[in-house]
Design an enzyme around this catalytic site. Structure first.
Site, PDB file in Angstrom:
ATOM      1  N   CYS A 188       1.515  -2.239  16.019  1.00  0.00           N
ATOM      2  CA  CYS A 188       1.487  -1.968  14.573  1.00  0.00           C
ATOM      3  C   CYS A 188       0.836  -3.112  13.811  1.00  0.00           C
ATOM      4  CB  CYS A 188       2.925  -1.763  14.077  1.00  0.00           C
ATOM      5  SG  CYS A 188       3.053  -1.649  12.283  1.00  0.00           S
ATOM      6  N   CYS A 229      -1.149   5.786  10.384  1.00  0.00           N
ATOM      7  CA  CYS A 229       0.073   5.088  10.821  1.00  0.00           C
ATOM      8  C   CYS A 229      -0.269   3.768  11.466  1.00  0.00           C
ATOM      9  CB  CYS A 229       0.802   5.890  11.907  1.00  0.00           C
ATOM     10  SG  CYS A 229       1.427   7.446  11.391  1.00  0.00           S
ATOM     11  N   CYS A 235       6.427  -4.808  16.117  1.00  0.00           N
ATOM     12  CA  CYS A 235       6.086  -3.807  17.117  1.00  0.00           C
ATOM     13  C   CYS A 235       4.635  -4.069  17.511  1.00  0.00           C
ATOM     14  CB  CYS A 235       6.298  -2.412  16.551  1.00  0.00           C
ATOM     15  SG  CYS A 235       7.982  -2.218  15.938  1.00  0.00           S
ATOM     16  N   CYS A 257       6.473  -7.175   7.266  1.00  0.00           N
ATOM     17  CA  CYS A 257       7.607  -6.674   8.049  1.00  0.00           C
ATOM     18  C   CYS A 257       8.146  -7.825   8.879  1.00  0.00           C
ATOM     19  CB  CYS A 257       7.150  -5.531   8.964  1.00  0.00           C
ATOM     20  SG  CYS A 257       8.515  -4.697   9.801  1.00  0.00           S
ATOM     21  N   GLU A 266       0.819  -1.217   0.000  1.00  0.00           N
ATOM     22  CA  GLU A 266       0.000   0.000   0.000  1.00  0.00           C
ATOM     23  C   GLU A 266       0.850   1.263   0.000  1.00  0.00           C
ATOM     24  OE1 GLU A 266      -4.020  -1.318   2.299  1.00  0.00           O
ATOM     25  OE2 GLU A 266      -2.327  -0.934   3.585  1.00  0.00           O
ATOM     26  N   CYS A 317       3.415   8.540   1.604  1.00  0.00           N
ATOM     27  CA  CYS A 317       3.951   7.559   2.545  1.00  0.00           C
ATOM     28  C   CYS A 317       4.205   6.270   1.758  1.00  0.00           C
ATOM     29  CB  CYS A 317       2.930   7.360   3.663  1.00  0.00           C
ATOM     30  SG  CYS A 317       3.449   6.194   4.905  1.00  0.00           S
TER      31      CYS A 317
HETATM   32  N1  SAH Z   1       9.112   0.422   9.979  1.00  0.00           N
HETATM   33  C1  SAH Z   1       9.406   1.792  10.111  1.00  0.00           C
HETATM   34  C2  SAH Z   1       8.512   2.690   9.265  1.00  0.00           C
HETATM   35  C3  SAH Z   1       7.054   2.331   9.154  1.00  0.00           C
HETATM   36  S1  SAH Z   1       5.992   2.604  10.509  1.00  0.00           S
HETATM   37  C4  SAH Z   1       9.332   2.199  11.543  1.00  0.00           C
HETATM   38  O1  SAH Z   1       8.893   1.414  12.358  1.00  0.00           O
HETATM   39  O2  SAH Z   1       9.772   3.290  11.846  1.00  0.00           O
HETATM   40  C5  SAH Z   1       5.679   4.354  10.557  1.00  0.00           C
HETATM   41  C6  SAH Z   1       5.385   4.881  11.979  1.00  0.00           C
HETATM   42  O3  SAH Z   1       4.052   4.524  12.423  1.00  0.00           O
HETATM   43  C7  SAH Z   1       6.334   4.292  13.010  1.00  0.00           C
HETATM   44  O4  SAH Z   1       6.775   5.287  13.900  1.00  0.00           O
HETATM   45  C8  SAH Z   1       5.431   3.324  13.715  1.00  0.00           C
HETATM   46  O5  SAH Z   1       5.935   2.995  14.976  1.00  0.00           O
HETATM   47  C9  SAH Z   1       4.123   4.055  13.752  1.00  0.00           C
HETATM   48  N2  SAH Z   1       2.986   3.190  14.070  1.00  0.00           N
HETATM   49  C10 SAH Z   1       2.873   1.864  13.856  1.00  0.00           C
HETATM   50  N3  SAH Z   1       1.663   1.401  14.280  1.00  0.00           N
HETATM   51  C11 SAH Z   1       1.000   2.464  14.774  1.00  0.00           C
HETATM   52  C12 SAH Z   1      -0.316   2.635  15.330  1.00  0.00           C
HETATM   53  N4  SAH Z   1      -1.165   1.611  15.436  1.00  0.00           N
HETATM   54  N5  SAH Z   1      -0.690   3.868  15.714  1.00  0.00           N
HETATM   55  C13 SAH Z   1       0.161   4.920  15.557  1.00  0.00           C
HETATM   56  N6  SAH Z   1       1.409   4.830  15.031  1.00  0.00           N
HETATM   57  C14 SAH Z   1       1.827   3.607  14.637  1.00  0.00           C
HETATM   58 FE1  SF4 Z   2       7.576  -3.066  11.140  1.00  0.00          FE
HETATM   59 FE2  SF4 Z   2       5.415  -1.790  12.047  1.00  0.00          FE
HETATM   60 FE3  SF4 Z   2       7.552  -2.079  13.637  1.00  0.00          FE
HETATM   61 FE4  SF4 Z   2       7.668  -0.369  11.558  1.00  0.00          FE
HETATM   62  S1  SF4 Z   2       6.307  -0.186  13.351  1.00  0.00           S
HETATM   63  S2  SF4 Z   2       9.211  -1.910  12.175  1.00  0.00           S
HETATM   64  S3  SF4 Z   2       6.380  -1.483  10.058  1.00  0.00           S
HETATM   65  S4  SF4 Z   2       6.272  -3.751  12.828  1.00  0.00           S
END
Ligand code: SAH
Ligand code: SF4
Length: 423
Positions: free
Chosen positions: A149, A396, A146, A142, A122, A135
Site C-alpha cells: 500500500c 486502492c 501494509c 497511516c 485525498e 472513498c
Molecule cells: N486502512 C484501511 C482502509 C484503507 S485501504 C484498510 O487497510 O482496510 C483500502 C483497501 O485498499 C484495503 O483493503 C487495502 O488493503 C487495499 N489496498 C492497499 N494498497 C493496495 C494496492 N496497491 N492495490 C490494491 N489494493 C490495495
Molecule cells: Fe494503512 Fe494502507 Fe494498511 Fe490500510 S492498507 S492500514 S491505509 S498501510
C-alpha cells in the site's frame, strides 16, 4: 472559549485522545463544520443566547448545515433576518480546501484537499451504473505499513477531525450539485440520531443522486481514529444531517481487533476487513498488524461483529499478489477459514495496483479468475474488482500525498520503524 471536542493525537500505534479546542481561526470566528447539534447549541449559549433560543437555533442551523449544504447564514430563510448577522459575526461553515481536482478517463474523480494547518489528503469518487461511491480518508498518512500500500509508505501526520471527515462528503455533494432543494414546509424536528433510514425531513426531491455510498477506504486506518470517524459518520447518518443509510456505508479495517466490537455497537455500518492472506507467515509479512492481532483473533472478532447476517455480510478484501497469496491452496484455505468461523462473507478480489517502488506484481488475469472460481465453488461470492482511476493514481492503495520520493532503502527503514512500534 472552552471546547472539549476530542481529537486523537496519535502515538506511533495506539492513538491517545486528548482534548482539543475548536481550531482557532485568525478572525476569531468558530467553524461549525463537524460539530453536533448539542455542541452547536452550547456554543450559541456561550455566545449569549438563552437556553431555549440556543436549542432552537442549533436545530435550524444543523439542518441548513448538514442537510442543505448551506455555508452562508444569510441563506437560512427560517432564521430571523436580525439573527443572521449575529451568527455571521461569530461563526462560519467551512469546507476542506481543494488543492487539485482530477478526472480519470473512466469517470473516477480525485480531489487533493488541504487542512487549515496545511496537511494534504485525498478523496475519490467512483461512479458506476447503479451507484456512486465516495472513498473517504480518515488520517493524513497511516501508522501501519501494509507492504503493498502506497499510503503505508507515509508516516502518520495526524488524525483527521470530524469536520475534515464529514467535510469530504459535503464537498463531494457540492461538486456534484446534490444538495436537496425545495421548500422548508414539512421540515420537522428530529432528535433521533440513530435513524436507520434515508427519510428526508422536507418535501424537496433528492432522488437520482450520484453519491449513494460511502466507503472509509481512503488514506489511513479508520479504527485508529475511532472517535472522530464515529462522530463524523453519525452526522452522515443523521436523518436531518446528510441522511445516508448505514447500509450504504462501509468501514474498512486492516484488523484493529480491540476496536471492532465498538465499531459495530457505536457506528453500526457495514464492515470490510483487509484480509489479504490466509497464513500467519504471509499475513505477518504483508499486513504487519497481524503480528499484533493474529488471524484467529481477527476472524473471531468478525464472527462477533454485531448484526453480521446474510443480509449484511462482511466483506473480506483480498489483494492479488503474484506468487505471494494467489495459489489454489490459498483460495481453498480462504474458504475453509471463512466457513470454520461461520462468517456470512463476501470476498472482494482486488487486482494489485502498482506504484513506484512497490516490491510486488499483480497476479495474472487467469490466476485471479481461477482463484475466484475456487472461492465461488466453496459457496462464497468472490467478484473481481475492476481497478478504477489508475490513470490518476486514485485506485486502492495508490493514495499518497507527500511529494517526497523514497528510495527502496528508505522504504525498508520506515517499515522497520513501524514494525518495531507494533511490538
Ligand atoms: N486502512 C484501511 C482502509 C484503507 S485501504 C484498510 O487497510 O482496510 C483500502 C483497501 O485498499 C484495503 O483493503 C487495502 O488493503 C487495499 N489496498 C492497499 N494498497 C493496495 C494496492 N496497491 N492495490 C490494491 N489494493 C490495495
Ligand atoms: Fe494503512 Fe494502507 Fe494498511 Fe490500510 S492498507 S492500514 S491505509 S498501510
Amino acid at each position: 472559549m472552552t471546547d472539549t471536542n476530542l481529537i486523537s493525537r496519535p502515538g506511533l500505534i495506539d492513538p491517545v485522545p486528548v482534548p482539543r479546542d475548536v481550531t482557532p481561526r485568525e478572525d476569531g470566528r468558530v467553524d461549525l463544520l463537524g460539530l453536533t447539534r448539542s455542541r452547536i447549541g452550547e456554543l450559541f449559549e456561550t455566545a449569549g443566547l438563552d437556553a431555549k433560543a440556543a436549542k432552537l437555533r442549533s436545530r435550524q442551523v444543523f439542518h441548513w448545515l448538514y442537510h442543505r449544504g448551506v455555508t452562508d447564514f444569510e441563506a437560512m430563510t427560517d432564521i430571523a433576518k436580525t439573527m443572521r448577522p449575529w451568527l455571521t459575526e461569530r461563526f462560519v461553515i467551512g469546507r476542506p480546501e481543494v488543492v487539485l481536482a482530477q478526472h480519470s478517463e473512466d469517470g473516477t474523480r480525485k480531489w487533493l484537499l488541504r487542512t487549515t494547518d496545511n496537511h494534504e489528503f485525498e478523496m475519490v469518487f467512483i461512479p458506476d451504473e447503479t451507484r456512486g461511491t465516495l472513498c473517504v480518508s480518515s488520517q493524513v498518512g497511516c501508522t501501519l505499513n501494509c507492504r503493498f500500500c502506497h499510503t503505508g509508505t507515509m508516516r502518520l501526520v495526524r488524525n483527521l477531525t470530524p469536520g475534515e471527515i464529514v467535510g469530504q462528503v459535503m464537498l463531494a455533494r457540492d461538486a456534484l450539485g446534490e444538495w436537496p432543494k425545495g421548500s422548508m414546509a414539512g421540515f420537522r424536528d428530529n432528535d433521533d440520531e440513530d435513524r436507520d433510514d434515508e427519510a428526508e425531513g422536507g418535501n424537496y426531491t433528492s432522488d437520482g443522486r450520484l453519491l449513494t455510498n460511502i466507503v472509509m477506504m481512503g488514506m489511513g486506518e479508520p479504527l485508529y481514529n475511532f472517535d472522530n470517524v464515529r462522530d463524523a459518520l453519525k452526522l452522515v447518518m443523521d436523518g436531518d444531517g446528510l441522511a445516508l443509510s448505514k447500509r450504504r456505508i462501509t468501514l474498512s479495517t486492516s484488523g484493529v481487533v480491540p476496536m471492532m466490537a465498538r465499531a459495530g455497537e457505536e457506528i453500526g455500518v457495514n464492515l470490510a476487513v483487509s484480509l489479504h492472506a490466509v497464513t500467519k507467515e504471509v499475513r505477518d509479512e504483508i499486513v504487519p498488524i497481524n503480528r499484533k492481532y493474529g488471524l484467529e483473533e481477527l476472524l473471531a472478532a468478525c464472527a462477533a461483529y454485531p448484526r453480521a447476517s446474510n443480509a449484511r455480510r462482511i466483506t473480506f478484501e483480498y489483494v492479488m499478489l503474484k506468487d505471494k497469496n494467489d495459489s489454489d491452496d490459498d483460495a481453498r484455505e480462504l474458504v475453509r477459514l471463512l466457513k470454520h468461523y461461520k462468517l456470512p462473507a463476501k470476498v472482494n478480489l482486488i487486482p494489485f495496483n502498482p506504484w513506484p517502488g512497490a516490491g510486488y506484481e499483480c497476479s495474472s488475469p487467469e490466476r485471479i479468475r481461477r482463484f475466484s472460481e475456487i472461492v465461488f465453488a466453496g459457496g462464497i461470492s468472490a467478484p473481481i474488482r475492476t481497478p478504477r482511476g489508475r490513470d490518476i493514481d486514485a485506485a486502492c492503495g495508490q493514495l499518497k500525498t507527500a511529494a517526497q520520493k523514497m528510495s527502496r532503502a528508505d522504504l525498508d527503514r520506515l517499515a522497520d520503524e513501524k514494525q518495531a512500534a507494533l511490538g
